[in-house]
Design a protein around this motif. Sequence first.
Motif, PDB file in Angstrom:
ATOM      1  N   ALA A  71     -37.680  20.470 -27.267  1.00 41.24           N
ATOM      2  CA  ALA A  71     -37.930  20.996 -28.490  1.00 41.24           C
ATOM      3  C   ALA A  71     -38.131  19.795 -29.489  1.00 41.24           C
ATOM      4  N   PHE A  72     -37.303  18.924 -29.480  1.00 40.90           N
ATOM      5  CA  PHE A  72     -37.123  17.977 -30.645  1.00 40.90           C
ATOM      6  C   PHE A  72     -38.473  17.034 -30.364  1.00 40.90           C
ATOM      7  N   ASP A  73     -38.619  16.650 -29.035  1.00 45.45           N
ATOM      8  CA  ASP A  73     -39.800  15.816 -28.982  1.00 45.45           C
ATOM      9  C   ASP A  73     -41.097  16.348 -29.322  1.00 45.45           C
ATOM     10  N   ARG A  74     -41.404  17.764 -29.178  1.00 47.02           N
ATOM     11  CA  ARG A  74     -42.503  18.585 -29.971  1.00 47.02           C
ATOM     12  C   ARG A  74     -42.302  18.749 -31.347  1.00 47.02           C
ATOM     13  N   GLU A  75     -40.956  18.717 -31.887  1.00 52.41           N
ATOM     14  CA  GLU A  75     -41.010  18.693 -33.560  1.00 52.41           C
ATOM     15  C   GLU A  75     -41.236  17.353 -34.207  1.00 52.41           C
ATOM     16  N   VAL A  76     -40.896  16.230 -33.397  1.00 56.82           N
ATOM     17  CA  VAL A  76     -41.192  15.022 -34.178  1.00 56.82           C
ATOM     18  C   VAL A  76     -42.517  14.185 -33.588  1.00 56.82           C
ATOM     19  N   SER A  77     -43.235  14.848 -32.748  1.00 63.56           N
ATOM     20  CA  SER A  77     -44.433  14.144 -32.050  1.00 63.56           C
ATOM     21  C   SER A  77     -45.329  13.550 -33.006  1.00 63.56           C
ATOM     22  N   ASP A  78     -45.892  14.295 -34.254  1.00 65.29           N
ATOM     23  CA  ASP A  78     -46.597  13.563 -35.018  1.00 65.29           C
ATOM     24  C   ASP A  78     -45.923  13.195 -36.654  1.00 65.29           C
ATOM     25  N   ARG A  79     -44.747  12.940 -36.297  1.00 67.30           N
ATOM     26  CA  ARG A  79     -44.017  12.189 -37.320  1.00 67.30           C
ATOM     27  C   ARG A  79     -44.156  10.624 -37.025  1.00 67.30           C
ATOM     28  N   ARG A  80     -44.293   9.853 -38.281  1.00 67.86           N
ATOM     29  CA  ARG A  80     -44.205   8.157 -37.827  1.00 67.86           C
ATOM     30  C   ARG A  80     -43.126   7.812 -38.726  1.00 67.86           C
ATOM     31  N   PHE A  81     -42.332   6.703 -38.154  1.00 67.95           N
ATOM     32  CA  PHE A  81     -41.429   6.330 -38.911  1.00 67.95           C
ATOM     33  C   PHE A  81     -41.007   4.989 -38.030  1.00 67.95           C
ATOM     34  N   ASP A  82     -40.300   4.002 -39.060  1.00 72.03           N
ATOM     35  CA  ASP A  82     -40.113   2.669 -38.811  1.00 72.03           C
ATOM     36  C   ASP A  82     -38.917   2.342 -38.122  1.00 72.03           C
ATOM     37  N   ALA A  83     -37.780   3.204 -38.332  1.00 70.01           N
ATOM     38  CA  ALA A  83     -36.326   2.873 -38.037  1.00 70.01           C
ATOM     39  C   ALA A  83     -35.725   4.156 -37.713  1.00 70.01           C
ATOM     40  N   ASN A 107     -23.229  14.356 -28.114  1.00 66.18           N
ATOM     41  CA  ASN A 107     -22.900  13.034 -28.205  1.00 66.18           C
ATOM     42  C   ASN A 107     -23.549  12.217 -26.978  1.00 66.18           C
ATOM     43  N   LEU A 108     -23.904  12.862 -25.959  1.00 62.94           N
ATOM     44  CA  LEU A 108     -24.081  12.095 -24.724  1.00 62.94           C
ATOM     45  C   LEU A 108     -25.643  12.469 -24.417  1.00 62.94           C
ATOM     46  N   VAL A 109     -25.887  13.696 -24.284  1.00 61.71           N
ATOM     47  CA  VAL A 109     -27.429  14.022 -24.009  1.00 61.71           C
ATOM     48  C   VAL A 109     -27.990  13.739 -25.528  1.00 61.71           C
ATOM     49  N   GLY A 110     -27.641  13.958 -26.537  1.00 62.73           N
ATOM     50  CA  GLY A 110     -28.319  13.605 -27.915  1.00 62.73           C
ATOM     51  C   GLY A 110     -28.761  12.192 -28.117  1.00 62.73           C
ATOM     52  N   HIS A 111     -27.564  11.218 -27.700  1.00 60.54           N
ATOM     53  CA  HIS A 111     -27.750  10.224 -28.046  1.00 60.54           C
ATOM     54  C   HIS A 111     -28.915   9.459 -27.094  1.00 60.54           C
ATOM     55  N   LEU A 112     -28.819   9.920 -25.737  1.00 67.39           N
ATOM     56  CA  LEU A 112     -30.258   9.402 -24.832  1.00 67.39           C
ATOM     57  C   LEU A 112     -31.359   9.749 -25.425  1.00 67.39           C
ATOM     58  N   THR A 113     -31.548  11.097 -25.940  1.00 71.91           N
ATOM     59  CA  THR A 113     -32.643  11.475 -26.543  1.00 71.91           C
ATOM     60  C   THR A 113     -33.189  10.493 -27.538  1.00 71.91           C
ATOM     61  N   ILE A 114     -32.157   9.940 -28.600  1.00 71.27           N
ATOM     62  CA  ILE A 114     -32.635   9.220 -29.553  1.00 71.27           C
ATOM     63  C   ILE A 114     -32.907   7.892 -29.024  1.00 71.27           C
ATOM     64  N   LEU A 115     -32.086   7.423 -28.129  1.00 76.97           N
ATOM     65  CA  LEU A 115     -32.462   6.153 -27.290  1.00 76.97           C
ATOM     66  C   LEU A 115     -34.032   6.093 -26.916  1.00 76.97           C
ATOM     67  N   GLU A 116     -34.243   7.478 -26.039  1.00 76.55           N
ATOM     68  CA  GLU A 116     -35.546   7.462 -25.656  1.00 76.55           C
ATOM     69  C   GLU A 116     -36.790   7.341 -26.493  1.00 76.55           C
ATOM     70  N   LEU A 117     -36.235   8.178 -27.845  1.00 83.06           N
ATOM     71  CA  LEU A 117     -37.292   8.192 -28.896  1.00 83.06           C
ATOM     72  C   LEU A 117     -37.657   6.980 -29.508  1.00 83.06           C
ATOM     73  N   ALA A 118     -36.549   6.044 -29.410  1.00 82.76           N
ATOM     74  CA  ALA A 118     -36.771   4.620 -30.045  1.00 82.76           C
ATOM     75  C   ALA A 118     -37.490   3.794 -29.088  1.00 82.76           C
ATOM     76  N   ARG A 119     -37.044   3.906 -27.819  1.00 82.44           N
ATOM     77  CA  ARG A 119     -38.251   3.079 -26.726  1.00 82.44           C
ATOM     78  C   ARG A 119     -39.484   3.589 -26.891  1.00 82.44           C
ATOM     79  N   ALA A 120     -39.719   4.907 -26.910  1.00 82.80           N
ATOM     80  CA  ALA A 120     -41.225   5.405 -26.858  1.00 82.80           C
ATOM     81  C   ALA A 120     -42.048   4.842 -28.186  1.00 82.80           C
ATOM     82  N   ARG A 121     -41.323   4.946 -29.462  1.00 80.74           N
ATOM     83  CA  ARG A 121     -41.692   4.380 -30.572  1.00 80.74           C
ATOM     84  C   ARG A 121     -41.930   2.942 -31.009  1.00 80.74           C
ATOM     85  N   ARG A 122     -40.955   2.443 -30.088  1.00 78.56           N
ATOM     86  CA  ARG A 122     -40.925   0.634 -30.313  1.00 78.56           C
ATOM     87  C   ARG A 122     -40.580   0.580 -31.845  1.00 78.56           C
TER      88      ARG A 122
END
Length: 349
Positions: A71-83, A107-122
């Motif tokens: 759900a989070f990935d769908r929500e932010v898919s069209d947002r652009r951000f630098d950091a 704290n665990l699943v959520g943190h991994l989601t954010i790490l994956e987002l950071a990896r995908a968006r560089r």
Amino acid sequence: MEQTIMVTGAAGFIGYHVANHLMARGDRVIGIDNMNDYYPVSLKRDRVRELGFRHGARFEFLETDFSDWEAFDREVSDRRFDAIVHLGAQAGVRYSISNPRAYAQSNLVGHLTILELARARRVRHLVYASSSSVYGGNQSLPFRVEDRADHPLSLYAATKKADELLSETYAHLYRIPLTGLRFFTVYGPWGRPDMAMWLFTSAILEGRAIDVFGEGEMRRDFTYIDDIVSGVIASLDNPPPDDGLEKAGGSRAPHRLYNIGNNRSEELTRMIALIEESCGRTAARRLMPIQPGDVRDTFADISAIERDLGYRPTTPIDVGIPRFVTWFKLYHRDAASLAPKAVPAGIGR
């Protein structure tokens, strides 16, 4: 140059202040929060309204749960951000004992989601919240980032230590610049209702007795919110370099850990005395044993962040506590009751 920063936990205490500072200096913020009911949602909504009122179009708020990765990935898919400044988490030491699954999910699943987002968006940098709780029952004071931190006393602390390890792995594998911040007890305007500062102020103003855990013989490195924000912003603006140097076990990952505290360990009784003075009333005290998961003392060695980023706290509790009490009175002046409902008490981290 204007940037767009994603701030998770933007409706929370630290997230509100960080987002406010970023926009005040000219950046745009995408605020993320699931608005859970760990403490009254009304306070979170008030923070979000305040950010929108102050900053208008610079602020976009998304009510979404980053631990629900699809759900989070769908929500932010069209947002652009630098950091990303990742401050969202399930907070509270004592609550982690009664509701452990909430901590595993956020704290665990959520943190991994954010790490994956950071990896995908560089992203150019991901700054995330850790906690002084990771030091557990460490007897060596002040706590240094070089100290071992593998004996957590609560599930909350264990999840924060796990987040640091996950981050080290992602920084190593994907060369994402990451900075983890071990916050020491944070207080100030717009603070959390489950923290001792809020609970004591509320009780004293209402003439109720306060529960003083650890028989009053506890010490905390109380850190005013403005000092915390200055450390977060300094960290965000200075990503760790990826120098690729070799060391035992592999290449040095672009990942740093810092303590952010006041560099002073204050007695709990002194904090209470300052609240009493600010409220103009004396508290009736009930001395209670230390609670499961709590530690008796915290004290931050901030030499690493001071050396690298020039961080230096400037607000002693003699100044910060009266500021908090003044805000508290103003915020609650029209409330029917000052006491938060069904909120676990705690000195906090």
